[in-house]
Design a protein around this motif. Structure first.
Motif, PDB file in Angstrom:
ATOM      1  N   PHE A 128     -26.494 -26.092   4.644  1.00 50.77           N
ATOM      2  CA  PHE A 128     -25.274 -25.364   4.994  1.00 50.77           C
ATOM      3  C   PHE A 128     -25.450 -24.812   6.401  1.00 50.77           C
ATOM      4  CE2 PHE A 128     -22.728 -21.445   5.218  1.00 50.77           C
ATOM      5  CZ  PHE A 128     -21.476 -22.020   5.036  1.00 50.77           C
ATOM      6  N   GLY A 130     -24.051 -22.340   8.754  1.00 50.18           N
ATOM      7  CA  GLY A 130     -23.175 -21.165   8.806  1.00 50.18           C
ATOM      8  C   GLY A 130     -22.785 -20.876  10.244  1.00 50.18           C
ATOM      9  N   SER A 131     -21.667 -20.219  10.423  1.00 46.73           N
ATOM     10  CA  SER A 131     -21.203 -19.950  11.796  1.00 46.73           C
ATOM     11  C   SER A 131     -21.710 -18.595  12.265  1.00 46.73           C
ATOM     12  CB  SER A 131     -19.682 -20.045  11.837  1.00 46.73           C
ATOM     13  OG  SER A 131     -19.308 -21.349  11.442  1.00 46.73           O
ATOM     14  N   THR A 164     -16.223 -28.812   4.618  1.00 46.04           N
ATOM     15  CA  THR A 164     -16.048 -27.474   5.180  1.00 46.04           C
ATOM     16  C   THR A 164     -16.081 -26.472   4.029  1.00 46.04           C
ATOM     17  OG1 THR A 164     -14.658 -28.427   6.877  1.00 46.04           O
ATOM     18  CG2 THR A 164     -14.520 -26.043   6.615  1.00 46.04           C
ATOM     19  N   GLY A 166     -15.673 -22.428   3.672  1.00 44.01           N
ATOM     20  CA  GLY A 166     -15.386 -21.195   4.419  1.00 44.01           C
ATOM     21  C   GLY A 166     -15.411 -21.497   5.903  1.00 44.01           C
ATOM     22  N   ASN A 167     -16.219 -20.740   6.644  1.00 41.79           N
ATOM     23  CA  ASN A 167     -16.317 -20.908   8.090  1.00 41.79           C
ATOM     24  C   ASN A 167     -17.540 -21.751   8.490  1.00 41.79           C
ATOM     25  OD1 ASN A 167     -15.586 -20.420  10.770  1.00 41.79           O
ATOM     26  ND2 ASN A 167     -16.850 -18.576  10.891  1.00 41.79           N
ATOM     27  N   GLY A 168     -18.073 -22.501   7.534  1.00 44.69           N
ATOM     28  CA  GLY A 168     -19.263 -23.306   7.815  1.00 44.69           C
ATOM     29  C   GLY A 168     -19.100 -24.730   7.312  1.00 44.69           C
ATOM     30  N   LEU A 170     -21.022 -27.849   4.913  1.00 48.79           N
ATOM     31  CA  LEU A 170     -22.079 -28.260   3.990  1.00 48.79           C
ATOM     32  C   LEU A 170     -22.346 -29.747   4.209  1.00 48.79           C
ATOM     33  CD1 LEU A 170     -23.944 -27.515   1.579  1.00 48.79           C
ATOM     34  CD2 LEU A 170     -22.099 -28.250   0.078  1.00 48.79           C
TER      35      LEU A 170
END
Ligand code: NAP
Length: 177
Positions: A128, A130-131, A164, A166-168, A170
């Motif tokens: 994952f 993440g941003s 996608t 959320g804001n990340g 996978l």
């Protein structure tokens, strides 16, 4: 993470993760509709899991896997002896399969992840992205241990899916065997 945990028959970590993070390794019903309570497994050759560790809280089943020399027993858990020094992963996989564990989620830490990749026991890798940036010179890499010391030892992956979340993002890879 909680959906991944819930779709697994067991969740496995190394003892250093238990000591550093004291994770509960359960499925939070906030994120999952029907929780299945996967078996919690700790690779712990010398029985160093602290007595007050959350994995020993009895909320779901736990298996501590030590080596054959270790005599320690833990409350609220089953203990299995497997391997002469470190836990013998090939042997452990055969035992878990016989116990009906078909899907095993290896959550970390980095040494354990490397062991599963190096031995090509792992079938899939989920990353994952993440941003956010945490950084730090001493930040561990996802796969630690000795790492690939020769070109042949490099673990090749094939990208299977991108999603996608959320804001990340996978990323799901298949391990080339
Ligand atoms: N960001 C995340 O999602 C995440 C998830 C998990 C962990 N972590 C981080 O990872 C760090 C811990 O990782 P780590 O790499 O130091 O340790 P680790 O992978 O959690 O545990 C490694 C230990 O497991 C035991 N072990 C037994 N059999 C093994 C085998 N066949 N292969 C590998 N290990 C075996 C060994 O200790 P004995 O010789 O005593 O048995 C070994 O030192 C912590 O800082 C934690 O916060 C992060």
């Amino acid at each position: 993470m909680h959906k991944l945990r819930n779709s697994s028959d067991a969740i496995l970590v190394g003892v250093e993760t238990v000591i550093a993070d004291n994770p509960k390794l359960t499925v939070n019903p906030k994120y999952v509709k029907r929780t299945r309570h996967p078996l919690r497994i700790v690779l712990d050759s010398q029985g160093r899991t602290p007595k007050n560790a959350l994995v020993l809280d009895g909320t779901s089943k736990t298996l501590i896997v030590t080596n054959e020399k270790c005599k320690k027993v833990f409350p609220n858990t089953a203990t299995m002896r497997c391997g002469k020094k470190e836990v013998d992963l090939m042997k452990l996989m055969r035992i878990l399969e016989k116990k009906g564990i078909g899907t095993l989620l290896v959550e970390g830490g980095s040494r354990v992840i490397w062991s599963f990749l190096q031995s090509r026991i792992a079938d899939e890798v989920n990353i994952f992205v993440g941003s956010m940036v945490i950084g730090g010179d001493s930040s561990p890499t996802p796969a630690g241990g000795t790492g690939a010391e020769t070109e042949k030892a490099i673990v090749a992956l094939v990208l299977k899916r991108m999603k996608t979340v959320g804001n990340g993002v996978l990323l799901t890879y298949e391990v080339v065997k």
